[in-house]
Scaffold this motif. Sequence first.
Motif, PDB file in Angstrom:
ATOM      1  N   LEU A 113      -8.827  42.127  86.408  1.00 26.06           N
ATOM      2  CA  LEU A 113      -9.516  43.412  86.380  1.00 26.06           C
ATOM      3  C   LEU A 113     -10.443  43.556  87.586  1.00 26.06           C
ATOM      4  O   LEU A 113     -10.478  44.609  88.227  1.00 26.06           O
ATOM      5  N   ALA A 114     -11.172  42.499  87.911  1.00 27.67           N
ATOM      6  CA  ALA A 114     -12.060  42.540  89.078  1.00 27.67           C
ATOM      7  C   ALA A 114     -11.243  42.716  90.361  1.00 27.67           C
ATOM      8  O   ALA A 114     -11.643  43.468  91.260  1.00 27.67           O
ATOM      9  N   GLU A 115     -10.108  42.046  90.448  1.00 25.96           N
ATOM     10  CA  GLU A 115      -9.248  42.179  91.624  1.00 25.96           C
ATOM     11  C   GLU A 115      -8.716  43.613  91.760  1.00 25.96           C
ATOM     12  O   GLU A 115      -8.696  44.185  92.851  1.00 25.96           O
ATOM     13  N   LEU A 116      -8.312  44.210  90.650  1.00 25.12           N
ATOM     14  CA  LEU A 116      -7.814  45.583  90.678  1.00 25.12           C
ATOM     15  C   LEU A 116      -8.911  46.574  91.052  1.00 25.12           C
ATOM     16  O   LEU A 116      -8.669  47.542  91.773  1.00 25.12           O
ATOM     17  N   LYS A 117     -10.136  46.334  90.577  1.00 28.43           N
ATOM     18  CA  LYS A 117     -11.263  47.213  90.937  1.00 28.43           C
ATOM     19  C   LYS A 117     -11.547  47.150  92.429  1.00 28.43           C
ATOM     20  O   LYS A 117     -11.792  48.178  93.061  1.00 28.43           O
ATOM     21  N   LYS A 118     -11.530  45.936  92.992  1.00 29.46           N
ATOM     22  CA  LYS A 118     -11.763  45.795  94.428  1.00 29.46           C
ATOM     23  C   LYS A 118     -10.675  46.495  95.230  1.00 29.46           C
ATOM     24  O   LYS A 118     -10.944  47.175  96.217  1.00 29.46           O
ATOM     25  N   GLU A 119      -9.429  46.342  94.786  1.00 32.01           N
ATOM     26  CA  GLU A 119      -8.309  46.991  95.471  1.00 32.01           C
ATOM     27  C   GLU A 119      -8.430  48.519  95.394  1.00 32.01           C
ATOM     28  O   GLU A 119      -8.207  49.216  96.372  1.00 32.01           O
ATOM     29  N   TYR A 120      -8.827  49.016  94.233  1.00 31.41           N
ATOM     30  CA  TYR A 120      -8.994  50.461  94.057  1.00 31.41           C
ATOM     31  C   TYR A 120     -10.102  50.997  94.965  1.00 31.41           C
ATOM     32  O   TYR A 120      -9.943  52.025  95.621  1.00 31.41           O
ATOM     33  N   GLU A 121     -11.230  50.314  94.982  1.00 32.23           N
ATOM     34  CA  GLU A 121     -12.347  50.750  95.821  1.00 32.23           C
ATOM     35  C   GLU A 121     -11.989  50.689  97.309  1.00 32.23           C
ATOM     36  O   GLU A 121     -12.399  51.547  98.082  1.00 32.23           O
ATOM     37  N   ALA A 122     -11.224  49.699  97.694  1.00 37.13           N
ATOM     38  CA  ALA A 122     -10.825  49.571  99.104  1.00 37.13           C
ATOM     39  C   ALA A 122      -9.891  50.695  99.523  1.00 37.13           C
ATOM     40  O   ALA A 122     -10.006  51.206 100.648  1.00 37.13           O
ATOM     41  N   THR A 123      -9.010  51.105  98.654  1.00 38.95           N
ATOM     42  CA  THR A 123      -8.055  52.158  99.015  1.00 38.95           C
ATOM     43  C   THR A 123      -8.677  53.542  98.962  1.00 38.95           C
ATOM     44  O   THR A 123      -8.236  54.442  99.654  1.00 38.95           O
ATOM     45  N   HIS A 124      -9.714  53.740  98.152  1.00 35.24           N
ATOM     46  CA  HIS A 124     -10.299  55.072  98.019  1.00 35.24           C
ATOM     47  C   HIS A 124     -11.538  55.287  98.882  1.00 35.24           C
ATOM     48  O   HIS A 124     -12.114  56.369  98.853  1.00 35.24           O
TER      49      HIS A 124
END
Length: 69
Positions: free
Chosen positions: A56-67
Amino acid sequence: MSPAMLRARQPYFWKNLALFGVLAGISGGVYLYTYSFLMKDDFEDIPIPPISDEKLAELKKEYEATHKK
């Protein structure tokens, strides 16, 4: 418009207005029926797989990086 054109269109005004009301009512009815039908779906029957905190933390970081772009 000239007075002759207004007189020529006068007999059709109420018929055209009634037809517009019928067509708008049919279109609006189909739209409202479809909207109400789609709002009944709740997706509760679809199982959601459990996710670990690390993933979940990895997905949040990926989401924030792309947006942030």
